[in-house]
Structure formats: structure tokens, C-alpha cells
Design a protein around this motif. Structure first.
Motif, PDB file in Angstrom:
ATOM      1  N   PHE A   1       0.832  -1.325  -0.016  1.00 26.94           N
ATOM      2  CA  PHE A   1       0.006  -0.137  -0.031  1.00 26.94           C
ATOM      3  C   PHE A   1       0.961   1.409   0.169  1.00 26.94           C
ATOM      4  O   PHE A   1       1.954   1.467   0.461  1.00 26.94           O
ATOM      5  CB  PHE A   1      -1.023  -0.072   1.176  1.00 26.94           C
ATOM      6  N   VAL A   2       0.273   2.338  -0.392  1.00 28.31           N
ATOM      7  CA  VAL A   2       0.914   3.499  -0.660  1.00 28.31           C
ATOM      8  C   VAL A   2       0.039   4.516   0.174  1.00 28.31           C
ATOM      9  O   VAL A   2      -1.233   4.656   0.136  1.00 28.31           O
ATOM     10  CB  VAL A   2       1.121   3.888  -2.282  1.00 28.31           C
ATOM     11  N   HIS A   3       0.765   5.735   0.962  1.00 30.32           N
ATOM     12  CA  HIS A   3       0.218   6.764   1.526  1.00 30.32           C
ATOM     13  C   HIS A   3       0.362   7.964   0.680  1.00 30.32           C
ATOM     14  O   HIS A   3       1.534   8.420   0.602  1.00 30.32           O
ATOM     15  CB  HIS A   3       0.479   6.960   3.031  1.00 30.32           C
ATOM     16  N   CYS A   4      -0.834   8.595   0.360  1.00 30.73           N
ATOM     17  CA  CYS A   4      -0.623   9.708  -0.341  1.00 30.73           C
ATOM     18  C   CYS A   4      -1.307  10.657   0.372  1.00 30.73           C
ATOM     19  O   CYS A   4      -2.481  10.613   0.832  1.00 30.73           O
ATOM     20  CB  CYS A   4      -1.502   9.663  -1.840  1.00 30.73           C
TER      21      CYS A   4
ATOM     22  N   CYS B   1      -2.751  10.061  -7.997  1.00 31.48           N
ATOM     23  CA  CYS B   1      -2.455  11.115  -8.680  1.00 31.48           C
ATOM     24  C   CYS B   1      -1.348  11.313  -9.368  1.00 31.48           C
ATOM     25  O   CYS B   1      -0.927  12.151  -9.967  1.00 31.48           O
ATOM     26  CB  CYS B   1      -2.887  12.047  -7.553  1.00 31.48           C
ATOM     27  N   GLY B   2      -0.395  10.369  -9.072  1.00 32.97           N
ATOM     28  CA  GLY B   2       0.861  10.513  -9.615  1.00 32.97           C
ATOM     29  C   GLY B   2       2.007  11.359  -9.089  1.00 32.97           C
ATOM     30  O   GLY B   2       3.143  11.504  -9.360  1.00 32.97           O
ATOM     31  N   GLY B   3       1.438  12.119  -7.929  1.00 32.37           N
ATOM     32  CA  GLY B   3       2.240  12.926  -6.934  1.00 32.37           C
ATOM     33  C   GLY B   3       3.203  12.013  -5.883  1.00 32.37           C
ATOM     34  O   GLY B   3       3.090  10.684  -5.921  1.00 32.37           O
ATOM     35  N   ALA B   4       3.871  12.857  -5.302  1.00 33.33           N
ATOM     36  CA  ALA B   4       4.847  12.002  -4.299  1.00 33.33           C
ATOM     37  C   ALA B   4       3.956  11.540  -3.423  1.00 33.33           C
ATOM     38  O   ALA B   4       3.061  11.985  -2.738  1.00 33.33           O
ATOM     39  CB  ALA B   4       5.572  13.056  -3.722  1.00 33.33           C
ATOM     40  N   ALA B   5       4.319  10.320  -2.897  1.00 35.11           N
ATOM     41  CA  ALA B   5       3.661   9.332  -1.958  1.00 35.11           C
ATOM     42  C   ALA B   5       4.621   8.565  -1.288  1.00 35.11           C
ATOM     43  O   ALA B   5       5.654   8.514  -1.471  1.00 35.11           O
ATOM     44  CB  ALA B   5       2.545   8.466  -2.442  1.00 35.11           C
ATOM     45  N   THR B   6       4.419   7.789  -0.107  1.00 35.59           N
ATOM     46  CA  THR B   6       5.402   6.979   0.782  1.00 35.59           C
ATOM     47  C   THR B   6       4.585   5.720   0.818  1.00 35.59           C
ATOM     48  O   THR B   6       3.587   5.505   0.611  1.00 35.59           O
ATOM     49  CB  THR B   6       5.409   7.513   2.145  1.00 35.59           C
ATOM     50  N   ARG B   7       5.516   4.606   0.623  1.00 40.14           N
ATOM     51  CA  ARG B   7       5.046   3.283   0.791  1.00 40.14           C
ATOM     52  C   ARG B   7       4.644   2.903   2.258  1.00 40.14           C
ATOM     53  O   ARG B   7       5.273   3.561   3.194  1.00 40.14           O
ATOM     54  CB  ARG B   7       6.253   2.149   0.362  1.00 40.14           C
TER      55      ARG B   7
END
Length: 863
Positions: free
Chosen positions: A444-447, A491-497
Motif C-alpha cells: 500500500f501507498v500513502h498519499c 494522482c502520480g504525485g509524491a507518496a510514501t510506501r
RNA sequence: GCCCGUGUGGCGGAACUGGUAGACGCGACGGACUCAAAAUCCGUUUUCCGCGAGGAAGUGGGGGUUCGAGUCCCUCCACGGGCACCA
């Protein structure tokens, strides 16, 4: 006198089996399938005796079922993620992956020397991306199915190392490395909705008729369905109510306090304004999260000053405490206390001077007895009364038995809006987040904009980074300079795993499915799973009776609901083995000594310094007490067959077994005895010679008796193996060998029986001592491998003994035995018994009042 | 603390669904073989009383049900497993 050369033999036969065209498990083979599985090992370094026992038992079943005509699957793998690899990384500066893979290589080589019939072509390791990528897919599938969610939950926090601690790492309330008092801390974590299957997991236990009853009972209690009521206590001076769960609403009139868990929202609210309460909560939190610790700690409470209005009598109110023994995870995190009828509440009430109001008393008491019962409950040395009885001091409930009073109380609560009848479960959702490196990354990714999003399947696996360091505490995935930074799939923006990894119980909740198609580019193929599942016989330690087995049962149902499977239960048969124990030894200084550091004869002294040794209790083998015996040494000295044979001898496999040097030597002697019986035990009839007619009718001569003993062994040993009575099977092989060894002459009949006997022994021991069995088979000139031979069949003609020995009792005491033809009628048995001289003597001329006859067993004469 | 087990000779254990307690193995003791030892083979081995025939007691403690209890019920004790982040 020839010694059996196991070194030569074992290597030779292991190679021969592996080369046999029939070795592999064939998907879709027309023979009935049989899936044998032992719980896969954690690769801790080297195999230990517990592994030897586990895999010996599994191998006996696998080989036996194979001989019985089944298409057997018997795979092996590695439960390879987990905490010890990270500890090794910190202590030995070795990468968890390197450490784990080296251990696997060592242990695989050790296991191969045991001569196990294992399908190594299906081997898997959960720490490899080709396994955990499929697990990540399953995690996403569960998520789509609504079986995965996030919520806050409590963890043990080490405030010095700034890291989450496993319960095992909390020792006496302190972090195992830092020594700092632990705190509880709330984190957002991932959960599996196992509670969605409460009902099914409970009711399906009734269908698991090849599971030990004790395991089913443990699971039943763990799931913990209980009927009761939610009860609302209006809080005085506030607008809200306190909600408690109780299984005993009939005792409401005996309430003398309410108690909140330290983690309850109301506790938090009150503590914000009450420093003393905040300090008390901190004190409670220093216990950590382990239920055992919380429940065994001294019961402590803090009076919040709030009062709660009694739901059935608005004129009454009780004080509201915060108590360290109230669990936030069960019910509503708050209870009401009824000291007269709950021991824990009674202890608490006595400590804090709260009232003890009896509201249930045994039915049918006289007024005096009732008064005495009530008075006694008020004294400080009595225990709470939790038995059945009738309600007293309880207004409209008075006179009702407990069950009726519960119903009546619930009706009233519901009618007045002060509560409702409900079903409560003990089982909680399964928290799978771990703040560690060596596990399956949660995909999962947190945006900041899109929230928490799954990693798209075509971007899997989310692989663990190789370049991690363990030089500081905490989660290396979190520390890693780049790994967690990614782009948002939304959204393609910066995110963290997500930097959490999965509980290793997730890995072991579906590996048995992966074995059916271990190389598939999906978790497993439908076709292979449909053919091989369920596991017909699962074998492992009793310590897994609840968690691992329950999680696997949940997983299988979740996979069914995600469309992967049709079945619900993964393990049709379960066998739980006992632990391996050994004597313990201490030297003059009280330091533990290994068995090899102690002399074996006479006065036990240390081989290191010659000083006396204290021999301690027989305990579970453990490194800390040094009472371990290395299987590698045993196999090198005595061979795999001897080790396997001793493992199966003596102790029933579901119980603890004590490893002794004399026991393994006894097994080694028997191996040689058997080999001598075959190779120099007297003349053997040539192969293929028909059964001499003279033996068919003759049951009395040594040859005839030995023939019957052989058939009896054949009939019983199969049954013993089916029922996991290996120790009895071993005893029967001993008996048969004794019988055959006692045949001294070399008549044609005896030579025939001797040959038939040793050939039968070879077949019967094949699942247990496969190398020796194969060696005997070859010595006798058997065709091909014994490995491919069917299980022998007993001939019913030779099983019936004709006469039976019947015990004769007078007044239940054994006074004689008589021989009678089998199935003699009652009258004949009674007459023969009364005719007996010893019976006559004990009758002393009296006429029997009654004679009980159990055919073929016993006659009991009652005077 | 709660849940689940286990408890039988000197030791590991056997005794099917309540019907001869101690199969089988280990150990110990005695004997054979051997110059001797090892290995091997033969015999004895629950305890107590008895020269013997035989008798009595006995399955963790206490109580109960039954013609009969290691086995079923109640209770107590001891030990082991689990208690949700050890695996």
C-alpha cells in the motif's frame, strides 16, 4: 557376526529412491490422492530433535499411505521470515537474508540424511519474492473483498530504543535490550476481518472429526461465543452513559462498582483533567499488552469520583473505577462488578472496601441456611459463589433460577431502554502489521491527497530493499533513505510506501496451498488446489493449536470468498505431537552442562573438571538449559533408521518424549538384531515357495504359532500406524522378532515361516526404518525397490486363536483363569467358572447371588 | 488469572467402547560364552508377607457411581502447552 553398515546402506537407498520414476507426486494421478504435511520449520540454524520427531512421523504416514496405494504429496518448505533473523543481523552483522538462506541450506542437508520421502521439487521459502509476491496479491484480493482494514491498536513501545517490542521482548515490564519500562502506544495498523467468520469458524469445528478433541475445545474457547447483555449505566452529572457487557445480567442487583479499562475513551477524557488518574494509567500501561501479564498482575483500581446510576433501580448508584485488569479488547472495555458472584470482583471489592451483596443463593435452603450463606459471603475468607441457584435481594428477579433470571433481566433492560441482549465474541480481528524489516511488505501507498491506496498489481512485488542497516533500533524500512519514496498510483504525485510488513502467521496461512502448484505465477492454480486440497494429514506441535490453525482456517474461507477455492477447511486430519525432553545437569557452580559434558555411569561427574554433577528434572530441550542433543551427531553415529526408530519407540507421539542415550543405544541394538535375524538367523526357504499345507491346520507347533504371530503383526501394525500408535507398532515388531528368533530348527516349515516372517518385518518396518527395510528386501532377493511394494495383507485363516483365556472373579477379585472355546455361551462359561477349585474355595460353600458373564472376557461371581 | 492437557513398577510406557494392571523396551541383578573385556545369548525383575502353595496392597491425594474403575463423576495437588507482536 556382521554389523549392519548403515553408512553405506542409507546413502545408497536414498539415491535409489530419488532416482525411482515413481517418486514424484503426480497431479491428477488416478490413484486416490493423499496430502501429508508437517508444519514447515523456521530456519533457525540447525535441525533439532523436535524437527526429527515431526518429520519422522510425517514420513511414516507418507510412506505407509504410499504403500497403501495412494498418490502421496509430501512437500517441504521454510517459514523463513521472522524476528530471529533481525536479531542475528544486529548481533552478528549479517544480513537477514544471508543468515536465513544459509540456515536453510544447512537444515535441508541435515534433513536429507534422515531419508525422508519428500517432494523436494516443490520446496519453497516464504522470504523469497516469488512467494511473497503472491502473498501481496492475496492481500490486495482480501482488500477488494472488504476483509482488510485499518484501525488503531495498542503495541508495546520501548521509549529508549524507540521501537515496537514483541511480547516476547518484554521481560518483567521492561524492554529486553534497553531495560526501560515499556509503555503502551496506539498505532494505526492493518487488520484482517477474521471476526466476519466467527459463526462459521465455531460451528465448522464440529465437522473436523479427525482433529484432536482438545484442539477443537481450545479453538471453541478462543473464539468464545457468549450470550449476555449490553447494559447502559447513566453517568451522574453527565449526559452520557457507560456501556458494559455482562454474561450475568441476573446479578445486576449485586453490583457494587463499575470499572473501565485504562484504554477506555472515558478514561482518557478523565485523565486529561486528573493528573493522578493519568499517573495511574501510565502505571497500568507499564504492564505491556500481554493478556497473561495483565491478568496475573495485582488487581489495582482508581476511583474516578464518577458515579453510575443503576439500570434497574434508579435510586441506586455505584462508583466508577479504572482498573488494570479490565481489557479494552473484550466487550466494551468496561464492566460492572458483582463481588458476591465473581472471584476477581470479590478480590477487588475487599481491597477497596466495596459492598458484597449476595444475589444468588443455592435453591432449596431453609431460612437458617440462607441466612448463614448470606452472612458467610460477607466474611473475608470466603470465595465468590458462581454456581447455579435462585435470585435473592433482586426485586422482580427473586426466586428465579439463573437462566430464567438472565432472560427476565434482559427483557426488563430492553423494555426500559437500559440495555439489550447480545452475543459477544472473544475472538478479535487479526492485526497483521509489524514494524519490522524481515517480512512481506504491505503493498500500500500513502498519499497526502488520495489517502491510502493499493499498489497496482502490475507493480508487484513490492520488494524488500537489500541495502538496510541494523545499527540503530526501529524499522529499517522506515530509516531507508529512498525505499519508501514512490509516486501515488492515484494522482502520480509524491507518496510514501507503507513501511509495515506482515505478521509471519500470514505466510504460514496459505503455504499448504502454494505447495500444490509451487511454481505458478499466481498464488496457486485452481486445478492443482482442487486436486490436492484439503491436506489429508497435518502434523505439528500442540503449541500451534490455536493461532496458526485458526488463521489458516480463516484464510481458506477468505480465499473461498475471493473465488480462489471451493473448500473451507484446509486440514481434514490433524495430529499434534509432544515435545522432546531431556534430563538437565548443573555443575558444582550451578552452571548448566550439556549431556555430553556429563559422565553416564555411576556417580555423575563433569567430563570437564571431574567434579560432581547435579541431575535435574527432565525438561523440554532448550538451548538455555543446554539439555539438547544434536540430531546430526546421532545420525552420524547411529544412522537415520536408528534415530527414527527410537523416535517412534516408547512414547506415544502426542505426548512428551524423553530422549536418552540408553534409548538410542537400545534402538541401535535392535537394528543390528534384526539384521542378524535376517542374515544369520537360520535357513530361509527359497523365494516364491508356496505355503506348506502342513502349516495351514497346525497352530500349535512353533512354526504354526510363528506363522500366526506374523499374520497377527501384519493385521495390527497397519492399524497401529493408521492410529498414530507408533510405539505399539514398534512393540509388535519386537514381539515378532522375538518369536522368529526363538525358532531354532531348520525344518522345511520353519524355513518357510522364517522367510515369510523376515520378509513381513521388512515390509512392516519400511515406513519407520526405510533403509534397513530396503536392505533386507534386497538381501532376500526381492524384485525392484521395497519402496514400490504394496502393504502386506494378513490372511484371516491365521488370525483366530480358537480358545480364549477368561478371567474369573469372586466379588470383583481375580481368583482364577479358565480356557474356553471362543464364543462359548454364557451357561457354559458360568458352569466352568463355578466348577473351578479356586472359585469354590472363595465361595466358602455359599450360593452365588448373581453371576455376571461377559463373553470371551470375564465371569464375576457375586456372593 | 483464564482456557486445554498430562499423572500407571527403578525409568519410558501397554491395557480396544467400564472387564485378567504392568505388553514391549530401558535399567538392574544372576548365569553362559571369553585368558579377560566388548558384543551376543539365557533367566529373574510392582511392592509387602510367606520356605512354598499362596495371600494382601497397588494406576498423583481424597471422596463417589458400579457386580467390577487406570478408564466414568466430584474435589484437591503437581507438571506441561496456549493467552493474540516467538515461531
Amino acid at each position: 557376526m556382521s554389523r549392519y553398515n548403515f553408512k553405506d546402506s542409507e546413502a545408497r537407498w536414498q539415491a535409489a529412491w530419488a532416482a525411482a520414476p515413481s517418486y514424484a507426486a503426480q497431479d491428477g494421478d488416478p490413484r486416490p490422492k493423499y496430502y501429508v504435511l508437517e508444519m514447515f520449520p523456521y530456519p533457525s540454524g540447525r535441525i533439532h530433535m523436535g524437527h526429527v520427531r515431526n518429520y519422522t512421523i510425517g514420513d511414516v504416514i507418507a510412506r505407509y499411505k504410499r504403500a497403501r496405494g495412494f498418490n502421496v504429496l509430501h512437500p517441504m518448505g521454510w517459514d523463513a521470515f521472522g524476528l530471529p533473523a533481525e536479531n542475528a543481523a544486529m548481533e552478528k552483522k549479517v544480513h537477514p537474508r544471508t543468515w536465513t538462506l544459509e540456515n536453510i541450506a544447512t537444515m535441508r542437508a541435515q534433513m536429507k540424511t534422515m531419508g525422508l520421502f519428500i517432494h523436494w521439487d516443490r520446496e519453497l521459502a516464504t522470504c523469497l519474492p516469488d512467494y511473497y509476491v503472491e502473498q501481496q496479491k492475496l492481500f490486495l484480493a482480501f482488500h477488494r473483498q472488504g476483509l482488510v482494514y485499518r484501525k488503531k491498536s495498542w503495541v508495546n513501545w520501548d521509549p529508549v530504543d524507540m521501537t515496537v517490542l514483541a511480547n516476547e521482548q518484554v521481560i518483567d515490564g521492561r524492554g529486553w535490550r534497553s531495560g526501560a519500562p515499556v509503555e503502551r502506544r496506539e498505532l494505526s495498523q492493518w487488520f484482517f476481518k477474521i471476526t466476519q467468520y466467527n459463526d462459521e469458524l465455531l460451528s465448522a469445528l464440529d465437522t473436523l472429526d479427525r482433529w484432536p478433541e482438545k484442539v477443537r475445545t481450545m479453538q471453541r474457547n478462543w473464539i468464545g461465543r457468549s450470550e449476555g447483555a449490553r447494559v447502559f449505566w447513566k453517568l451522574q452529572g453527565r449526559d452520557d452513559s457507560l456501556e458494559v457487557f455482562t454474561t450475568r445480567p441476573d446479578t445486576l442487583f449485586g453490583a457494587s462498582f463499575c470499572a473501565l479499562s485504562p484504554g477506555h475513551p472515558l478514561t482518557k477524557e478523565l485523565a486529561a483533567k486528573d493528573p493522578a488518574l493519568a499517573a495511574f494509567v501510565r502505571q497500568c500501561e507499564a504492564l505491556g499488552t500481554s493478556e497473561a501479564t495483565i491478568e496475573t498482575a495485582e488487581k489495582l483500581g482508581y476511583d474516578t469520583g464518577l458515579r453510575a446510576q443503576h439500570p434497574l433501580d434508579a435510586t441506586q448508584s455505584v462508583p466508577v473505577y479504572v482498573a488494570n485488569f479490565v481489557l479494552m479488547d473484550y466487550g466494551t472495555g468496561a464492566i460492572f462488578g458483582c463481588p458476591a458472584h465473581d472471584q476477581r470482583d470479590l478480590d477487588f471489592a475487599r481491597k477497596y472496601g466495596l459492598a458484597v451483596i449476595p444475589v444468588v443463593a443455592p435453591a432449596g435452603q431453609s431460612p437458617e441456611e440462607r441466612a448463614a450463606f448470606v452472612a458467610k459471603l460477607a466474611t473475608s475468607d470466603t470465595t465468590a459463589f458462581d454456581g447455579d441457584g435462585e435470585a435473592i435481594n433482586s426485586g422482580f428477579l427473586d426466586g428465579l433460577p439463573v437462566a430464567a433470571a438472565i432472560r427476565s433481566a434482559i427483557e426488563r433492560l430492553e423494555a426500559e431502554g437500559h440495555g439489550q441482549g447480545t452475543v459477544q465474541w472473544r475472538l478479535r480481528d487479526w492485526g497483521v502489521s509489524r514494524q519490522r524489516y524481515w517480512g512481506t511488505p504491505i503493498p500500500f501507498v500513502h498519499c497526502a491527497k488520495c489517502g491510502v491506496l493499493p499498489v497496482p498489481e502490475d507493480q508487484l512485488p513490492v520488494e524488500l530493499p537489500e541495502d538496510v542497516t541494523f545499527d540503530r533500533p526501529g524499522n529499517p524500512l522506515d530509516h531507508h533513505p529512498t525505499w519508501k519514496h514512490t509516486s501515488c498510483p492515484g494522482c502520480g504525485g509524491a507518496a510514501t510506501r507503507d513501511t509495515d510488513t506482515m505478521d509471519t502467521f500470514v505466510d504460514s496461512s496459505w503455504y499448504f496451498l502454494r505447495f500444490t502448484s509451487p511454481h505458478a505465477t499466481e498464488p496457486f492454480t485452481r486445478k492443482a488446489a482442487d486436486y490436492w486440497m484439503a491436506v489429508d494429514q497435518y502434523i505439528g506441535g500442540i503449541e500451534h493449536a490455536i493461532l496458526h490453525l485458526l488463521y489458516s482456517r480463516f484464510f481458506t474461507r477468505a480465499l473461498r470468498d475471493c473465488g480462489y477455492l471451493d473448500i473451507a477447511e484446509p486440514f481434514a486430519g490433524l495430529f499434534t505431537q509432544g515435545m522432546i525432553c531431556h534430563e538437565t545437569y548443573r555443575d558444582a557452580e550451578g552452571q548448566w552442562l550439556t549431556p555430553q559434558e556429563v559422565t553416564r555411569e555411576g556417580d555423575r561427574v563433569s567430563t570437564l573438571d571431574g567434579r560432581p554433577v547435579t541431575v535435574g528434572r527432565v525438561e523440554k530441550m532448550s538451548k538455555s538449559k543446554k539439555n539438547v542433543v544434536d540430531p546430526e551427531r546421532i545420525i552420524a553415529v547411529y544412522g537415520a533408521d536408528t534415530a527414527r526408530w527410537f523416535m517412534l519407540s516408547d512414547s506415544p507421539p502426542d505426548r512428551e518424549m524423553e530422549w536418552t542415550e540408553s534409548g538410542i543405544e537400545g534402538a541401535w541394538r535392535f537394528v543390528n538384531r534384526l539384521w542378524r535375524l535376517v542374515s544369520e538367523g537360520g535357513a530361509l526357504a527359497p523365494a516364491g515357495q508356496p505355503l506348506p499345507d502342513s502349516l495351514v491346520a497346525d497352530g500349535a507347533s512353533p512354526a504354526g504359532a510363528a506363522l500366526r504371530a506374523t499374520h497377527s503383526a501384519i493385521a495390527h501394525i497397519g492399524e497401529d500406524l493408521e492410529r498414530f500408535h507408533f510405539n505399539k507398532a514398534v512393540a509388535r515388531v519386537h514381539e515378532l522378532a522375538n518369536t522368529l528368533a526363538a525358532l531354532k530348527d531348520d525344518t522345511a516349515e520353519i524355513a518357510w515361516v522364517r522367510r515369510f516372517g523376515v520378509e513381513s518385518i521388512a515390509r512392516l518396518i519400511a515406513p519407520m526404518m526405510p533403509h534397513l527395510a530396503e536392505e533386507i528386501w534386497a538381501y532376500l532377493g526381492g524384485e525392484g525397490l521395497l519402496f514400490d511394494q504394496p502393504w502386506p495383507q494378513a490372511d484371516a485363516r491365521f488370525l483366530d486363536q480358537g480358545t480364549v483365556k477368561i478371567a474369573v472373579q469372586v466379588n470383583g477379585k481375580l481368583r482364577a483363569t479358565i480356557d474356553l472355546p471362543r464364543d462359548s455361551d454364557r451357561a457354559a462359561a458360568e458352569a466352568a467358572a463355578l466348577d473351578n477349585e479356586s472359585v469354590q474355595r472363595f465361595l466358602e460353600g455359599k450360593v452365588p447371588r448373581k453371576v455376571i458373564v461377559v463373553p470371551n472376557r470375564i465371569v464375576n461371581v457375586v456372593v
